[in-house]
Write a protein that holds these residues in place. Sequence first.
Motif, PDB file in Angstrom:
ATOM      1  N   ALA A 135      32.461 -13.745  62.546  1.00 57.12           N
ATOM      2  CA  ALA A 135      31.769 -12.479  62.802  1.00 57.12           C
ATOM      3  C   ALA A 135      30.663 -12.666  63.837  1.00 57.12           C
ATOM      4  CB  ALA A 135      31.181 -11.935  61.495  1.00 57.12           C
ATOM      5  N   GLY A 136      29.880 -13.709  63.682  1.00 61.53           N
ATOM      6  CA  GLY A 136      28.763 -13.937  64.596  1.00 61.53           C
ATOM      7  C   GLY A 136      29.233 -14.137  66.022  1.00 61.53           C
TER       8      GLY A 136
ATOM      9  N   ALA B 117      32.001 -13.029  67.403  1.00 56.70           N
ATOM     10  CA  ALA B 117      32.508 -11.763  67.957  1.00 56.70           C
ATOM     11  C   ALA B 117      31.369 -10.811  68.286  1.00 56.70           C
ATOM     12  CB  ALA B 117      33.477 -11.116  66.973  1.00 56.70           C
ATOM     13  N   GLU B 118      30.367 -10.745  67.423  1.00 59.72           N
ATOM     14  CA  GLU B 118      29.290  -9.788  67.660  1.00 59.72           C
ATOM     15  C   GLU B 118      28.367 -10.233  68.788  1.00 59.72           C
ATOM     16  OE1 GLU B 118      29.023  -6.792  66.231  1.00 59.72           O
ATOM     17  OE2 GLU B 118      30.907  -7.264  65.227  1.00 59.72           O
ATOM     18  N   LEU B 119      28.059 -11.516  68.830  1.00 58.44           N
ATOM     19  CA  LEU B 119      27.096 -11.973  69.830  1.00 58.44           C
ATOM     20  C   LEU B 119      27.716 -12.092  71.218  1.00 58.44           C
ATOM     21  CD1 LEU B 119      25.023 -14.672  67.938  1.00 58.44           C
ATOM     22  CD2 LEU B 119      24.247 -12.449  68.738  1.00 58.44           C
TER      23      LEU B 119
END
Lengths: 534, 534
Positions: free
Chosen positions: A397-398, A400-402
């Motif tokens: 998740a991190g 993909a988001e960052l």
Amino acid sequence: MTLALEPSAEVHNPDGNRAATARQPGQVPRPEAGAPQRMQPRTMRDSAVCDRIRHGFCTESDGELLHLRLYQAMRKAILGGHLPAGTLLPGTRVLARELELARNTVARAYERLLTEGYLESGSAGANCYVSDSPSRLRPRPVAKAPAASVAGISARGRELMRDAASGPIQRGAFMPGIPDTEHFPFEAWRRLLAKSYRRERGDLLQYAQSSYGPLKRALAQHLNITRMMHCSPHQIVVVNGTHQALDLCARLLADPGDGAWIENPGYWGGRNVLRAAGLAVRPIAVDRDGIAPTPQDWAQPPRLILVSPSSQYPTGAVLSLERRLQLLAMAEASASWILEDDYDNELRYQGSPIASMFGLTQSERVIYFGTFSKVMFTGLRLSYIVVPESLVDAFAAGNAELYRGGRLAEQAALAEFIEMGHFAAHIRRMRAIYTERREALRGVLTDRLGDAVEVSGHQAGLQLLCRLGADVDDRALAARALQAGIVTRPLSLYACSGTAVGAGLNLGYAAVPVDTVVPTAHRLADFIERELAG
Amino acid sequence: MTLALEPSAEVHNPDGNRAATARQPGQVPRPEAGAPQRMQPRTMRDSAVCDRIRHGFCTESDGELLHLRLYQAMRKAILGGHLPAGTLLPGTRVLARELELARNTVARAYERLLTEGYLESGSAGANCYVSDSPSRLRPRPVAKAPAASVAGISARGRELMRDAASGPIQRGAFMPGIPDTEHFPFEAWRRLLAKSYRRERGDLLQYAQSSYGPLKRALAQHLNITRMMHCSPHQIVVVNGTHQALDLCARLLADPGDGAWIENPGYWGGRNVLRAAGLAVRPIAVDRDGIAPTPQDWAQPPRLILVSPSSQYPTGAVLSLERRLQLLAMAEASASWILEDDYDNELRYQGSPIASMFGLTQSERVIYFGTFSKVMFTGLRLSYIVVPESLVDAFAAGNAELYRGGRLAEQAALAEFIEMGHFAAHIRRMRAIYTERREALRGVLTDRLGDAVEVSGHQAGLQLLCRLGADVDDRALAARALQAGIVTRPLSLYACSGTAVGAGLNLGYAAVPVDTVVPTAHRLADFIERELAG
């Protein structure tokens, strides 16, 4: 809206001194009744308006872009106050004739100015006038800050600039950290890239929520064999280089103010990334057995510990088994995360490869960093993280988001590069070549300088460290060598500020052909001899 | 060290029940006198030792890696306490015979264990014994945290995971933000990449302190013509996507706790990146003229303002000139930085292209973001920042320190792609194709749903917004459509939590062939009709 090119649009300008098109009194166009009406349109002589537009309008160029130039000139005149709010513009035909342009060129410029709100227009058939928005709200030009100042830069940005250590010179004998590209299998790489960039593989061109499956499988297999990792493909996250890997860890695993340990001397890039993430960085001394935290250090256990256990950078020290186990036990007890930077494990020349800390125990406190920079090429910007099971979801998740994922076409080429054996073959070939270059450099240094220097870090990687007496000013020495065209990195550059790590030169041999290594090493030895004599 | 294969290494094991090699009493090897001696070696029957090693050692695989498997099995036995500290190991010959291995295989495993400190050895001719480091320091296995927990994740990491909005589905009708790749000029791109990856261009494979010059020049020319930018090549920084651009700005220009404004509704990705950089994000409402900060908002001016003035995402609103000038004036007065996200300016279908805010005035408060994701392909991960003169040095240093530069080979290919006209030609071609697809989608929606919906955002880009009544649960609607294979993004997904932005569906048409658009749009209209009826 599209600007109408009807003749009525030209009916304008009662004070015109040219034979204008016929016009009835009282026909001055107004904004349509329903529109917000902020001002009275004001008339100006067409010739005056045209002059003000002509000013700053240059026709000396290709016709295709004339409407853009005209748009710019008019915008400038409006913003500069030369065409005040409310000024009725001549019709497109009049301005076209004045500026010797096609009427359509003028219409296109008007249309754009209307779209963007510089002009307003009445109902069909009415002329355009200058909107009052620009004049009411025009920002005053400000004096430019001198380029040297850093006005507006954040405190963390200023710190980053102050500590910046990457230099403009990234090649030449003996720039450390740089692999050879002369022997890179270009043909195979081109062919594999071409396979990825095909219409049938359009899926490789999309955003990606996770890294490319076959690459993760190839990496897991490679790591399980060569690094004793026991990892599954889903534990692997492919990122754009080790800086990004470190940034991701710093933000997912630590909050601003949390402590992070780094090796001293150590890789300055890691220090800067951790600091930029708001962490309180503490340098931990490195000795011949690697990082050596004291009980005093452990009294304040850190959140993150960045280490290069297989081959400490730049000393080449291998973290001893005792230290490894101690570090793991303490990390476990204090809930610290160990970030294992295994940047050059593929290039070990002496002794067996050192197994990774990640695979050492059942501990889940180790995050592993690997990179293709040292065995493929540095500009590739592809590296990978292996995370414990408990962190798989957070890192997916991190990441993909960052950063948003992608670059699957290159990842696919890389997967095949590994699967087809090009990767292993390239490593084998380069090990032999690097051995020759390293021995040439080491030979000259030891022959010429003997016990006056101590060479370390030559058991692995792309560079060796030539230590000098602690009283030597290695930065001055490196600067003098650079003037003579010899690139080196002083050991003191790898020290955290306010600490002493001794003097020396970090020397990269990997990208330097042997017949350059030898004469350059002799010239460098001249410098060092003079330094030691003086 | 290299393990000697001398016969004397086999002289061992007084209690062996096999006919071992000849051995004299009292010849049990000891660690050499000078070595630190922590324990008495202990003897165990060779067969027992071999059994313990055999346990967990599997020979069913290719011979090449047997020594690694043996190493792993022995290490496991040592770390697991099955081979306690001090245990004298059988000689390589004995173990080789027991396990039916080549002697060299055993020697390699021993060598590695010695290198890594699991074993210790006496003087030449003495056998190895198990070191006491592992047993003294072996971390106890810990119970694994359940995968669902986020133990060890930082507060900012948990927030990032909570707000994560990028989904696993990144394609299909009608995923927004995704360009067509069917018509991408693969042949030209492959050819240009192949030109970059050649031995003679080895310089393109290195780290880079700045972006590729010819690409910056091509971009500056492109921007000065199409976006009225007045920028020089040295003001351009090429980065790995807009998330990285935003992260760089957030860290160089703002400190933790500083305020940042975002559009509401707006791109969730930008919000998450700003939050992850520690900024206090404030949603500012968007109306038909774009972002609309109130005087109350301005009472607390932010450090950063992230806007998409040319085509607000996802509403498609164009920021009015009045608002642009006001934003610039206020930013100037309050020393805020405007981050202009111009993500899809190349794809404007109606009206003239909207000039950039960057080029609007002499203000130096605007930082411009452009991207190749929407006009090339999203997985390319190349975008660019244009910064004011005063920030050139800071951004060059910050980019190098935070991310390290590279990817020059791709940048070189991209530069030629632009210079040779492929870029402009591709944009022209795609504009026509997207127009057809958009009109097909819009036609079905308006024909079928009429005034019950309001379509916006279709003047530019890759998607349109189909607004529904505020009482519609757009997330439930999107979920039902997804079950039927129709990908949409609910408008409410783009809202900051705790705010209402109405309901609707963001629909990407660009990557969907017309003969798929029409039937899928009809099926979607069925869903919407049912929703509106129920």
